[in-house]
Design an enzyme around this catalytic site. Structure first.
Site, PDB file in Angstrom:
ATOM      1  N   ASP A 118       0.672  -1.278   0.433  1.00 16.66           N
ATOM      2  CA  ASP A 118       0.046   0.493  -0.103  1.00 16.66           C
ATOM      3  C   ASP A 118       0.969   1.115   0.135  1.00 16.66           C
ATOM      4  OD1 ASP A 118      -1.742   1.694   0.340  1.00 16.66           O
ATOM      5  OD2 ASP A 118      -3.389   0.112   1.955  1.00 16.66           O
ATOM      6  N   HIS A 160       2.030   2.565  -3.140  1.00 18.14           N
ATOM      7  CA  HIS A 160       1.429   2.949  -4.080  1.00 18.14           C
ATOM      8  C   HIS A 160       1.697   4.328  -3.565  1.00 18.14           C
ATOM      9  CE1 HIS A 160      -2.338   0.268  -3.314  1.00 18.14           C
ATOM     10  NE2 HIS A 160      -1.312  -0.149  -4.105  1.00 18.14           N
TER      11      HIS A 160
END
Ligand SMILES: *[C@@H]1O[C@H](CO)[C@@H](O)[C@H](O)[C@H]1NC(C)=O
Length: 387
Positions: free
Chosen positions: A213, A236
């Site tokens: 993430d 991310h």
């Protein structure tokens, strides 16, 4: 004569050192470096001794693997505590063992703590598989959390396979994170690298983050955050947000990111807010000297976040974004659109500056898109600015 004097001085130094510091080795409290015996109680006992020491103290964790269940290291302590770790701290393989508190290792209400070295193995794979299978799973835990902690140094630490976020800094002041490594698989869910929120004066330097993430996520109430020398990917990217989920929410301000390399990450630098009414804001942000290697969205502002299209009555964000500078950002985009500004129709982005940007897509010029934005460009800006 000189030699005698030197020896005498050495003894004086050793005497002063030993009288000003207390040392606690977890082994003497019964910890077992075999990776199987539960060492939670010995660690907590060593902590209790160090924490009540009137002198500055060091807790030493020698080489080896130590099985630790959910553990709360609580202050206030009487003096500075250093946790010096040469070993690996291992979470239970059975993810139910961490319960539903959301924590594995929690440091709470502490002033003046250094955590030096150490590998923290969250054993997250079982938990991720549980989530994927749609079975009944516990809430999941962040590996290392600091709550209401001030004057903290975290140096040389490695965190692998956290169930959820690897390192959380929440409601803290003056936290220095350096030479930290985070490693988790590309597709592991919600395994953010470092999450900062409601904190002032956090510095993150020389970190390498490979995770499933956000590499770094910046939540409400973050001020004076300085990040330098960051490597991100897979992951991310560096993300401010999601913000504006709540109507009353503290904003984010004075955020600096310098000298970062993003490799194969979903985003480079992102600002993200819910498309909901809110009084939150993002202001005074500098992103400078960034290299993008095959990044899906190198520069993105997304104020249209609304998973499942629920709770966003007018699909418009109340979060006010202003004074954001992007300077010297180069490299390659994995998608044709390298720059995306999807700002709120009711609260347009203001004071956006693009300064020396060069992002390409498959050796060609990439594109950019703008909605509801005001700002200026300086120097060479490629893709052609839509400001
Ligand atoms: C902004 O943050 C930096 C750290 O990055 C800090 O040194 C500076 O004092 C802050 N500025 C203000 C106005 O608070």
């Amino acid at each position: 004569m000189a030699i005698k004097l030197i020896i005498f001085l050495l003894f004086v130094i050793i005497f002063i050192k030993s009288s000003n510091a207390a040392n606690y080795n977890v082994i003497t409290y019964g910890a077992k470096p075999d990776g199987r015996t539960d060492s939670t109680k010995p660690f907590l006992k060593a902590w209790a001794s160090a924490c009540r020491s009137a002198k500055a103290s060091t807790i030493y964790v020698p080489k080896g693997r130590y099985l630790i269940k959910a553990a709360e290291f609580r202050g206030p302590c009487r003096n500075r505590v250093t946790l010096q770790i040469d070993g690996t701290i291992v979470a239970p393989t059975n993810y139910w063992a961490l319960g539903n508190s959301g924590y594995w290792i929690l440091f709470i209400k502490i002033d003046r703590l250094s955590v030096i070295g150490g590998t923290f193995d969250g054993k997250g794979a079982g938990f991720w598989a549980c989530r994927k299978s749609g079975k009944n799973c516990p809430a999941g835990a962040s590996s290392i959390t600091f709550n209401w902690a001030n004057n903290i140094l975290i140096s040389g630490l490695t965190s692998i396979n956290s169930q959820q976020t690897h390192l959380v800094i929440n409601s803290c002041n003056n936290v220095n994170v350096r030479n930290v490594k985070v490693v988790a698989p590309d597709q592991s869910p919600n395994t953010d690298g470092i999450h900062v929120q409601a904190s002032t004066g956090v510095t993150i330097t020389g970190v390498t983050l490979k995770t499933g993430d956000d590499c770094i996520s910046i939540g409400p109430g973050t001020r004076n955050l300085f990040m330098n020398n960051i490597k991100c990917g897979p992951g991310h990217g560096v993300s401010i947000g999601s913000l504006g989920k709540d109507f009353n929410e503290d904003g984010v301000q004075n955020i600096t990111l310098l000298n970062a390399v993003f490799t194969g990450s979903d985003n480079g630098v992102r600002i993200k807010s819910w498309a909901r009414p809110s009084n939150s804001f993002v202001r005074n942000v500098l992103f400078q000297n960034l290299i993008m290697n095959n990044v899906q969205n190198p520069i993105i502002v997304d104020q249209n976040y609304c998973p499942n299209n629920q709770g966003c009555p007018r699909q418009s964000s109340g979060v006010k974004i202003s004074q954001v500078t992007y300077r010297n950002i180069k490299g390659t985009s994995k998608t044709p659109e390298a720059v995306t500004f999807d700002c709120s129709p009711t609260n347009p982005c203001r004071g956006i500056r693009l300064h020396d940007i060069k992002l390409t897509y498959m050796n060609r010029a990439a594109t950019s898109s703008c909605k509801n934005i005001g700002g200026t460009t300086f120097g060479v800006v490629m893709p052609k600015s839509c400001l």
